[in-house]
Design an enzyme around this catalytic site. Structure first.
Site, PDB file in Angstrom:
ATOM      1  N   CYS A 191      93.095  44.367  28.167  1.00  0.00           N
ATOM      2  CA  CYS A 191      92.595  44.145  26.797  1.00  0.00           C
ATOM      3  C   CYS A 191      92.504  45.504  26.111  1.00  0.00           C
ATOM      4  CB  CYS A 191      91.279  43.372  26.806  1.00  0.00           C
ATOM      5  SG  CYS A 191      89.913  44.189  27.662  1.00  0.00           S
ATOM      6  N   ARG A 240      86.867  41.370  27.714  1.00  0.00           N
ATOM      7  CA  ARG A 240      87.760  40.280  28.131  1.00  0.00           C
ATOM      8  C   ARG A 240      88.427  40.511  29.487  1.00  0.00           C
ATOM      9  NH1 ARG A 240      91.126  40.589  22.771  1.00  0.00           N
ATOM     10  NH2 ARG A 240      90.453  42.758  23.091  1.00  0.00           N
ATOM     11  N   ASP A 290      89.002  38.990  20.552  1.00  0.00           N
ATOM     12  CA  ASP A 290      88.125  40.130  20.808  1.00  0.00           C
ATOM     13  C   ASP A 290      86.684  39.768  20.432  1.00  0.00           C
ATOM     14  OD1 ASP A 290      86.807  42.528  20.857  1.00  0.00           O
ATOM     15  OD2 ASP A 290      88.392  43.637  19.833  1.00  0.00           O
TER      16      ASP A 290
HETATM   17  P1  4NP Z   1      87.599  44.277  25.017  1.00  0.00           P
HETATM   18  O1  4NP Z   1      86.590  44.409  23.766  1.00  0.00           O
HETATM   19  O2  4NP Z   1      88.936  44.775  24.535  1.00  0.00           O
HETATM   20  O3  4NP Z   1      87.629  42.813  25.294  1.00  0.00           O
HETATM   21  O4  4NP Z   1      87.025  45.102  26.124  1.00  0.00           O
HETATM   22  C1  4NP Z   1      86.409  45.591  23.066  1.00  0.00           C
HETATM   23  C2  4NP Z   1      85.590  46.569  23.589  1.00  0.00           C
HETATM   24  C3  4NP Z   1      85.351  47.744  22.869  1.00  0.00           C
HETATM   25  C4  4NP Z   1      85.954  47.915  21.641  1.00  0.00           C
HETATM   26  C5  4NP Z   1      86.776  46.943  21.124  1.00  0.00           C
HETATM   27  C6  4NP Z   1      87.012  45.787  21.846  1.00  0.00           C
HETATM   28  N1  4NP Z   1      85.686  49.094  20.889  1.00  0.00           N
HETATM   29  O5  4NP Z   1      86.190  49.208  19.775  1.00  0.00           O
HETATM   30  O6  4NP Z   1      84.945  49.978  21.376  1.00  0.00           O
END
Ligand code: 4NP
Length: 183
Positions: free
Chosen positions: A34, A40, A152
């Protein structure tokens, strides 16, 4: 209930990967990807690991996860994700890491959560063979015909985390069944 049809090209990819791993007498290596690797993909990792344990086939798998954004490198999954996952019996203790070029050699199947992750994976893949390993995670969520991605949840409310778990449980269950049937 309406079901999403499994794409035969994706089913073939999974079968080929299982066949290759079996022929080489090694575990099937699965990587979930991800953006931040704190919501995720570590959840997918935890769900797949638990489902494989419950099916008694955990020794046939090597599961890991990573992300493209390194701002959370070394961190445990987001507390909101860990709490939601724990309610369903998943203990998420992965430490966030970014994707490495060697991941395209070391993993048989590489699952991207949304269109942006999938674009980034295709851009990062060093060879056509490596690109062949990339699969949209949502394509396996057969009981979520409306889901064209695993969205997300980072900027969403609590519901976003439960939706992520729902879609991932659906997709992991499909993946496990495809693998079990061909092991
Ligand atoms: P992930 O979610 O891709 O599902 O781990 C996110 C975690 C952090 C960020 C964006 C999406 N961020 O911008 O820090």
């Amino acid at each position: 209930m309406k079901e999403k049809k499994l794409n035969p090209v994706i089913v073939d990819k999974i079968r080929k990967a299982v066949d290759d791993a079996r022929a080489e007498q090694r575990p099937l290596a699965v990587l979930f990807v991800c953006l931040g690797n704190i919501c995720r993909s570590p959840a997918a990792d935890g769900i797949m690991t638990k489902m494989a344990q419950e099916a008694g086939i955990e020794e046939k798998f090597m599961v890991d996860s990573c992300g493209f954004y390194g701002g959370h490198a070394g961190d445990l999954p987001d507390l909101r994700m860990r709490k939601a996952a724990l309610q369903r019996g998943y203990h998420l203790d992965h430490r966030s890491r970014t994707i490495r070029p060697s991941d395209f050699d070391n993993f048989d199947l590489i699952f991207g959560m949304d269109a942006s992750n999938l674009d980034d994976l295709h851009d990062a893949a060093p060879t056509l063979e490596a690109e062949e390993k990339i699969i949209p995670m949502a394509s396996l969520a057969v009981n979520h015909p409306e889901a064209d991605s695993v969205p997300d949840p980072y900027w969403s409310g609590a519901d976003g985390f439960y939706l992520v778990l729902d879609i991932l449980e659906d997709a992991c269950s499909t993946l496990l069944n495809e693998i079990k049937d061909n092991m």
